[in-house]
Design a protein around this motif. Structure first.
Motif, short mmCIF file in Angstrom:
data_model
loop_
_atom_site.label_atom_id
_atom_site.label_comp_id
_atom_site.label_asym_id
_atom_site.label_seq_id
_atom_site.Cartn_x
_atom_site.Cartn_y
_atom_site.Cartn_z
N VAL A 63 0.86 -1.18 0.00
CA VAL A 63 0.00 0.00 0.00
C VAL A 63 0.89 1.22 0.00
O VAL A 63 1.60 1.50 0.98
N ALA A 64 0.91 1.97 -1.10
CA ALA A 64 1.77 3.14 -1.21
C ALA A 64 1.36 4.21 -0.22
O ALA A 64 0.17 4.43 0.03
N THR A 65 2.34 4.89 0.36
CA THR A 65 2.08 5.96 1.31
C THR A 65 2.65 7.27 0.76
O THR A 65 3.32 7.29 -0.27
N ASP A 66 2.40 8.34 1.47
CA ASP A 66 2.85 9.67 1.05
C ASP A 66 4.19 9.96 1.71
O ASP A 66 4.27 10.18 2.92
N VAL A 67 5.25 9.99 0.92
CA VAL A 67 6.59 10.17 1.47
C VAL A 67 6.76 11.55 2.09
O VAL A 67 7.52 11.72 3.06
N VAL A 68 6.05 12.54 1.60
CA VAL A 68 6.16 13.89 2.16
C VAL A 68 5.55 13.93 3.56
O VAL A 68 6.13 14.51 4.49
N ARG A 69 4.40 13.31 3.73
CA ARG A 69 3.79 13.24 5.06
C ARG A 69 4.67 12.42 6.01
O ARG A 69 4.79 12.75 7.19
N GLU A 70 5.24 11.34 5.51
CA GLU A 70 6.09 10.51 6.37
C GLU A 70 7.28 11.31 6.87
O GLU A 70 7.65 11.23 8.04
N ASN A 71 7.89 12.08 6.00
CA ASN A 71 9.04 12.87 6.41
C ASN A 71 8.65 13.91 7.45
O ASN A 71 9.43 14.22 8.36
N ALA A 72 7.45 14.46 7.33
CA ALA A 72 6.99 15.44 8.31
C ALA A 72 6.91 14.84 9.71
O ALA A 72 7.02 15.54 10.71
N GLY A 73 6.71 13.51 9.78
CA GLY A 73 6.60 12.86 11.07
C GLY A 73 7.91 12.29 11.59
O GLY A 73 8.09 12.13 12.80
N THR A 74 8.84 11.95 10.70
CA THR A 74 10.08 11.29 11.12
C THR A 74 11.34 12.12 10.84
O THR A 74 12.38 11.85 11.42
N TYR A 75 11.26 13.10 9.95
CA TYR A 75 12.42 13.89 9.53
C TYR A 75 13.56 13.00 9.03
O TYR A 75 14.73 13.29 9.21
N ARG A 76 13.19 11.90 8.40
CA ARG A 76 14.20 10.92 7.95
C ARG A 76 14.57 11.11 6.49
O ARG A 76 15.63 10.66 6.05
N LEU A 77 13.70 11.79 5.73
CA LEU A 77 13.88 11.81 4.28
C LEU A 77 14.00 13.23 3.75
O LEU A 77 13.65 13.51 2.62
N GLY A 78 14.46 14.14 4.58
CA GLY A 78 14.44 15.56 4.24
C GLY A 78 15.22 15.92 2.98
O GLY A 78 16.30 15.38 2.71
#
Length: 352
Positions: A63-78
């Motif tokens: 299930v594809a997720t939104d990488v931008v939202r994920e980064n907002a929560g983890t700051y892992r993919l900035g």
């Protein structure tokens, strides 16, 4: 879990499916000792755990997720961190629906003790009576139960055409085309909802081209239309086991927010639940969720004509979940696609 999983195996009907919604875990650099965030493969651990307790592993749906939202929560993919050092840049983590099956009592043919049967479509007595097969079937057109020697009626039952789409395992091939064709160039001028819908339609109708995708997003950014809060133009895939069309905001958290109640930490999307219930159960049967949360699974099951059992330790979640389940049992409607119309990000994600 070593207590719960054997109990799930015990109460599940032989041959039936346990669908487990999971996501791999992010491990902070201060905990793993590496100084940068890594990923713990929780989904793989889950597969090993269920197999250890007698379940057969059937499939892994992505299930594809939104990488931008994920980064907002983890700051892992900035983006800024990627500019500093690309070697520490991970990737967005999808969610998975892991499918496990309890072996049937009779293992000679593999069928469940109570199969989840799907009706085959009706057949035309004479296909010439319905010249336009894309139009609604006329009242004078004669139909009979499925006959493999006759033409099937579109939109009736579980068709061979739908089976091909559900069962195929071939990825789309790459397409060679110039950057930003006229259709995409015009799309950039639209509003966010139009851009999202138009990009998805284009993405699924054409071969994927990474360079075109990057160029399109760069033009959106140049036009001031690339949001920093969510992904407006995600990569869409038509593979049956990669779900990129899940409306991320279609959850019971929408009602929680509207009522000022505590939001669930990890809300489950209706799209995911509805598909699993339709695939693996029949009307009137019982659907069990041992981690009920705010009772998304029982809520969906009741709306789809099933019975439901949900278990939850958090009394606040349970109380709210019972309210939603009661509404579903009484025939109440769930959140619509545009319940969060105030926030354009949520509207775009839920627009489909």
């Amino acid at each position: 879990m070593d207590f719960l999983t054997p109990e799930l195996h015990r109460v599940l009907k032989p041959g039936r499916v346990a669908a487990i919604h999971v996501k791999d875990r992010t491990v902070p650099g201060g905990i793993n000792g590496f100084g940068f965030q890594t990923v713990s493969p929780f989904s793989d651990d889950c597969v090993a755990h269920f197999r250890k307790h007698g379940f057969a592993f059937l499939a892994r749906i992505t299930v594809a997720t939104d990488v931008v939202r994920e980064n907002a929560g983890t700051y892992r993919l900035g983006w800024s961190e990627q500019c500093k050092d690309g070697t520490r840049h991970g990737r967005g983590l999808p969610e998975y629906v892991l499918l496990f099956r309890k072996p049937p009592t009779d293992r000679s043919n593999g069928y469940a003790d109570t199969p989840v049967a799907k009706p085959k479509p009706w057949s035309f007595v004479d296909a010439a009576e319905q010249p336009d097969k894309s139009a609604p079937v006329g009242p004078s057109v004669r139909m009979v139960p499925f006959d493999r020697n006759l033409r099937p009626v579109p939109g009736e039952g579980y068709s061979r055409a739908r089976w091909q789409i559900d069962a195929h395992g071939v990825w789309r091939s790459n397409g060679d085309r110039p950057l930003l064709p006229d259709e995409l160039r015009a799309l950039v001028k639209g509003d966010k909802k139009s851009i999202y819908r138009g990009w998805k339609a284009w993405n699924l109708a054409h071969g994927y081209d990474h360079a075109l995708h990057v160029e399109f997003c760069e033009v959106l950014d140049a036009e001031g239309k690339l949001p920093s809060e969510f992904m407006l133009a995600p990569p869409h895939v038509d593979h049956p086991h990669v779900w990129t069309d899940v409306a991320r905001m279609r959850t019971l958290n929408m009602l929680q927010q509207r009522k000022g109640r505590e939001m669930h930490l990890c809300p489950l999307q209706f799209d995911i639940v509805d598909r699993a219930i339709e695939d693996f159960s029949m009307p009137g049967e019982v659907v069990l969720d041992p981690f009920g949360g705010i009772m998304t699974v029982p809520y969906c099951a009741l709306r789809m004509g099933r019975r439901a059992i949900g278990v939850e330790l958090n009394p606040d979640y349970f109380r709210d979940g019972v309210t939603y389940a009661e509404a579903a049992a009484a025939g109440g409607a769930g959140p619509t696609l545009f319940d969060l119309v105030e926030a354009s990000a949520e509207v775009v994600e839920a627009a489909e």
